[in-house]
Design a protein around this motif. Structure first.
Motif, PDB file in Angstrom:
ATOM      1  N   VAL A  61       0.848  -1.193   0.000  1.00 16.94           N
ATOM      2  CA  VAL A  61       0.000   0.000   0.000  1.00 16.94           C
ATOM      3  C   VAL A  61       0.880   1.238   0.000  1.00 16.94           C
ATOM      4  O   VAL A  61       1.898   1.290   0.701  1.00 16.94           O
ATOM      5  CB  VAL A  61      -0.932   0.024   1.237  1.00 16.94           C
ATOM      6  CG1 VAL A  61      -1.676   1.358   1.335  1.00 16.94           C
ATOM      7  CG2 VAL A  61      -1.917  -1.133   1.194  1.00 16.94           C
ATOM      8  N   ILE A  62       0.503   2.228  -0.815  1.00 12.89           N
ATOM      9  CA  ILE A  62       1.153   3.541  -0.798  1.00 12.89           C
ATOM     10  C   ILE A  62       0.100   4.570  -0.402  1.00 12.89           C
ATOM     11  O   ILE A  62      -1.002   4.582  -0.952  1.00 12.89           O
ATOM     12  CB  ILE A  62       1.745   3.910  -2.166  1.00 12.89           C
ATOM     13  CG1 ILE A  62       2.827   2.907  -2.571  1.00 12.89           C
ATOM     14  CG2 ILE A  62       2.328   5.315  -2.141  1.00 12.89           C
ATOM     15  CD1 ILE A  62       3.406   3.146  -3.959  1.00 12.89           C
ATOM     16  N   ALA A  63       0.439   5.414   0.544  1.00 13.30           N
ATOM     17  CA  ALA A  63      -0.504   6.427   1.015  1.00 13.30           C
ATOM     18  C   ALA A  63       0.193   7.787   1.039  1.00 13.30           C
ATOM     19  O   ALA A  63       1.152   7.975   1.778  1.00 13.30           O
ATOM     20  CB  ALA A  63      -1.028   6.064   2.403  1.00 13.30           C
ATOM     21  N   ALA A  64      -0.293   8.709   0.203  1.00 12.94           N
ATOM     22  CA  ALA A  64       0.249  10.076   0.185  1.00 12.94           C
ATOM     23  C   ALA A  64      -0.680  10.960   0.986  1.00 12.94           C
ATOM     24  O   ALA A  64      -1.885  10.993   0.746  1.00 12.94           O
ATOM     25  CB  ALA A  64       0.362  10.582  -1.251  1.00 12.94           C
ATOM     26  N   GLY A  65      -0.134  11.667   1.975  1.00 15.57           N
ATOM     27  CA  GLY A  65      -0.962  12.535   2.805  1.00 15.57           C
ATOM     28  C   GLY A  65      -0.678  12.308   4.275  1.00 15.57           C
ATOM     29  O   GLY A  65       0.352  11.740   4.646  1.00 15.57           O
ATOM     30  N   LYS A  66      -1.593  12.754   5.111  1.00 13.25           N
ATOM     31  CA  LYS A  66      -1.408  12.707   6.566  1.00 13.25           C
ATOM     32  C   LYS A  66      -2.414  11.738   7.180  1.00 13.25           C
ATOM     33  O   LYS A  66      -3.601  11.791   6.877  1.00 13.25           O
ATOM     34  CB  LYS A  66      -1.592  14.098   7.161  1.00 13.25           C
ATOM     35  CG  LYS A  66      -0.828  15.214   6.439  1.00 13.25           C
ATOM     36  CD  LYS A  66       0.665  14.976   6.469  1.00 13.25           C
ATOM     37  CE  LYS A  66       1.456  16.204   6.004  1.00 13.25           C
ATOM     38  NZ  LYS A  66       1.199  16.586   4.607  1.00 13.25           N
ATOM     39  N   TYR A  67      -1.935  10.889   8.096  1.00  9.85           N
ATOM     40  CA  TYR A  67      -2.782   9.825   8.607  1.00  9.85           C
ATOM     41  C   TYR A  67      -2.634   9.659  10.117  1.00  9.85           C
ATOM     42  O   TYR A  67      -1.582   9.950  10.693  1.00  9.85           O
ATOM     43  CB  TYR A  67      -2.440   8.501   7.909  1.00  9.85           C
ATOM     44  CG  TYR A  67      -2.647   8.581   6.420  1.00  9.85           C
ATOM     45  CD1 TYR A  67      -3.898   8.368   5.865  1.00  9.85           C
ATOM     46  CD2 TYR A  67      -1.593   8.926   5.571  1.00  9.85           C
ATOM     47  CE1 TYR A  67      -4.106   8.481   4.511  1.00  9.85           C
ATOM     48  CE2 TYR A  67      -1.793   9.043   4.206  1.00  9.85           C
ATOM     49  CZ  TYR A  67      -3.053   8.824   3.678  1.00  9.85           C
ATOM     50  OH  TYR A  67      -3.260   8.955   2.338  1.00  9.85           O
ATOM     51  N   SER A  68      -3.693   9.160  10.732  1.00 10.03           N
ATOM     52  CA  SER A  68      -3.691   8.893  12.170  1.00 10.03           C
ATOM     53  C   SER A  68      -3.135   7.501  12.438  1.00 10.03           C
ATOM     54  O   SER A  68      -2.966   6.689  11.521  1.00 10.03           O
ATOM     55  CB  SER A  68      -5.112   8.982  12.723  1.00 10.03           C
ATOM     56  OG  SER A  68      -5.906   7.922  12.189  1.00 10.03           O
ATOM     57  N   ASN A  69      -2.885   7.213  13.702  1.00  9.71           N
ATOM     58  CA  ASN A  69      -2.421   5.886  14.086  1.00  9.71           C
ATOM     59  C   ASN A  69      -3.452   4.823  13.718  1.00  9.71           C
ATOM     60  O   ASN A  69      -3.112   3.712  13.299  1.00  9.71           O
ATOM     61  CB  ASN A  69      -2.140   5.856  15.587  1.00  9.71           C
ATOM     62  CG  ASN A  69      -1.480   4.563  16.022  1.00  9.71           C
ATOM     63  OD1 ASN A  69      -0.381   4.234  15.599  1.00  9.71           O
ATOM     64  ND2 ASN A  69      -2.172   3.826  16.870  1.00  9.71           N
ATOM     65  N   GLN A  70      -4.734   5.184  13.831  1.00 11.69           N
ATOM     66  CA  GLN A  70      -5.805   4.257  13.453  1.00 11.69           C
ATOM     67  C   GLN A  70      -5.756   3.938  11.962  1.00 11.69           C
ATOM     68  O   GLN A  70      -5.926   2.794  11.555  1.00 11.69           O
ATOM     69  CB  GLN A  70      -7.163   4.858  13.807  1.00 11.69           C
ATOM     70  CG  GLN A  70      -8.341   3.965  13.435  1.00 11.69           C
ATOM     71  CD  GLN A  70      -9.687   4.626  13.694  1.00 11.69           C
ATOM     72  OE1 GLN A  70      -9.757   5.769  14.137  1.00 11.69           O
ATOM     73  NE2 GLN A  70     -10.761   3.904  13.417  1.00 11.69           N
ATOM     74  N   ALA A  80       6.175  11.736   7.652  1.00  9.44           N
ATOM     75  CA  ALA A  80       7.052  10.861   8.430  1.00  9.44           C
ATOM     76  C   ALA A  80       6.380  10.608   9.775  1.00  9.44           C
ATOM     77  O   ALA A  80       6.468  11.415  10.697  1.00  9.44           O
ATOM     78  CB  ALA A  80       8.420  11.509   8.618  1.00  9.44           C
ATOM     79  N   PHE A  81       5.670   9.488   9.875  1.00  3.99           N
ATOM     80  CA  PHE A  81       4.886   9.218  11.082  1.00  3.99           C
ATOM     81  C   PHE A  81       5.765   8.720  12.229  1.00  3.99           C
ATOM     82  O   PHE A  81       5.633   9.159  13.359  1.00  3.99           O
ATOM     83  CB  PHE A  81       3.791   8.193  10.773  1.00  3.99           C
ATOM     84  CG  PHE A  81       2.896   7.894  11.948  1.00  3.99           C
ATOM     85  CD1 PHE A  81       1.840   8.730  12.236  1.00  3.99           C
ATOM     86  CD2 PHE A  81       3.130   6.787  12.750  1.00  3.99           C
ATOM     87  CE1 PHE A  81       1.011   8.456  13.324  1.00  3.99           C
ATOM     88  CE2 PHE A  81       2.307   6.515  13.836  1.00  3.99           C
ATOM     89  CZ  PHE A  81       1.248   7.349  14.118  1.00  3.99           C
ATOM     90  N   SER A  82       6.646   7.772  11.916  1.00  2.63           N
ATOM     91  CA  SER A  82       7.523   7.219  12.950  1.00  2.63           C
ATOM     92  C   SER A  82       8.737   6.595  12.283  1.00  2.63           C
ATOM     93  O   SER A  82       8.788   6.436  11.061  1.00  2.63           O
ATOM     94  CB  SER A  82       6.773   6.171  13.786  1.00  2.63           C
ATOM     95  OG  SER A  82       6.641   4.962  13.068  1.00  2.63           O
ATOM     96  N   ASP A  83       9.685   6.199  13.101  1.00  7.36           N
ATOM     97  CA  ASP A  83      10.905   5.563  12.600  1.00  7.36           C
ATOM     98  C   ASP A  83      10.676   4.107  12.213  1.00  7.36           C
ATOM     99  O   ASP A  83      11.606   3.428  11.784  1.00  7.36           O
ATOM    100  CB  ASP A  83      12.018   5.637  13.656  1.00  7.36           C
ATOM    101  CG  ASP A  83      12.509   7.053  13.875  1.00  7.36           C
ATOM    102  OD1 ASP A  83      12.314   7.889  12.972  1.00  7.36           O
ATOM    103  OD2 ASP A  83      13.062   7.334  14.957  1.00  7.36           O
TER     104      ASP A  83
END
Length: 335
Positions: A120-129, A147-150
């Motif tokens: 899956v590729i997701a461009a944009g901003k997303y929550s942990n859910q 960049a959500f996390s390492d």
């Protein structure tokens, strides 16, 4: 050589519509007449993708889900994510990857595709859910522009270095009263996302004791909000001599507000914006802006996902793409 833009202009439709027709997106709602017109123009212009009406066959079929964070109307208003998406589509086509559209339905992501997704590729901003839902679709996924996390592969532009270059440039032009016009973005639960552009603007000027809270105006990343926010700045009674505006779309709206109030650009106010969308060089005056390699970011995301699928690595990769300050006529030395 025919491009999506040239086909769109001749067919009288948006670039996004052309892209989705040529990629045989069944979820696109257009008339058969429009679809046939686009295909006819593409054939007439010898657009390579249409010659066979088929994608090249890969040795092993790979199905990749792409989540469209922006609607078609939003992409037209702010083509930043459109350009990223086109880069993803181009790279998938060249690799023979089957690109599957994902859409959100309440608390899950769904698709009309009946097979399994390899990534899956997701461009944009997303929550942990959101990210947990992506993991349910496939263990392999890449974020673009976030960049959500390492622990998650991602591709992001070098915002910090770019903003430092912008502010160095404005200071060297003699500007000491520098304003900021930017947008706010939120994840699903209305949780605001830290904007690296605004954060770097604050840190850079605060360190030099030049930051003024009253010189910051934020709203949405649209031309309409750029227009409204610049009007607020004009009515404040203390106008900065230069503005960094966080997107070209906002800057175009801000330019209109300045023109209507007979404020000269760059003689009275210098403008530097961000993204370098195609329209940036055609407004009056042409925008000084930071070029973000958006299409390259999309292509890189595909490379990163394929490498992730084919390898056994357990550590995540973060790819930071360079930006470039393009000097045009909307900025200059302080009068």
């Amino acid at each position: 050589m025919a491009t999506l833009k040239s086909i769109a202009e001749k067919a009288g439709v948006s670039i996004s519509t052309v892209s989705r027709v040529l990629n045989q997106d069944d979820s696109l709602s257009v008339t058969e007449e429009t679809r046939e017109r686009i295909l006819a123009v593409a054939n007439e212009m010898n657009y390579q993708r249409i010659k066979s009406h088929q994608k090249p066959q890969a040795k092993t079929a790979v199905n990749v889900g792409l989540f469209y964070w922006y609607s078609e109307d939003q992409e037209v208003a702010d083509p930043y994510y459109l350009s990223i998406r086109l880069g993803i589509e181009k790279a998938c086509f060249e690799r023979g990857i089957n690109l599957v559209k994902l859409y959100r339905n309440e608390d899950t992501y769904q698709t009309n595709f009946k097979g399994s997704l390899h990534g899956v590729i997701a461009a944009g901003k997303y929550s942990n859910q959101d990210l947990e839902l992506f993991k349910q679709l496939s263990p392999h996924f890449v974020l673009v522009d976030y960049a959500f996390s390492d622990e998650i592969d991602c591709v992001v532009p070098d915002f910090r270095k770019a903003i430092i270059e912008v502010l160095d440039y404005l200071l060297n032009q003699g500007h000491e009263k520098i304003g900021y016009i930017g947008g706010k973005e939120y994840v699903q639960d209305d949780e605001p996302i830290r904007d690296e552009r605004e954060a770097t603007f604050y840190e850079y000027l605060k360190l030099r004791e030049m930051y003024r809270k009253g010189y910051v105006w934020t709203g949405r990343f649209t031309a309409e909000d750029g227009f409204e926010l610049m009007n607020k700045a004009l009515s404040s009674g203390d106008l900065p001599t230069a503005f960094f505006i966080a997107s070209d779309s906002m800057a175009i709206g801000a330019l209109r507000a300045l023109h209507e109030q007979k404020v000269r650009v760059p003689e009275d106010v210098s403008i530097v914006s961000f993204n370098d969308i195609e329209m940036a060089q055609y407004v009056h005056p042409p925008l000084t802006t930071v070029k973000v390699q958006t299409e390259f970011m999309g292509e890189t995301a595909v490379d990163l996902l394929v490498e992730q699928i084919q390898s056994k690595r357990t550590l995540a990769k973060k790819i930071v793409t360079p930006c470039k300050l393009i000097i045009r006529e909307s900025s200059g030395t302080k009068s």
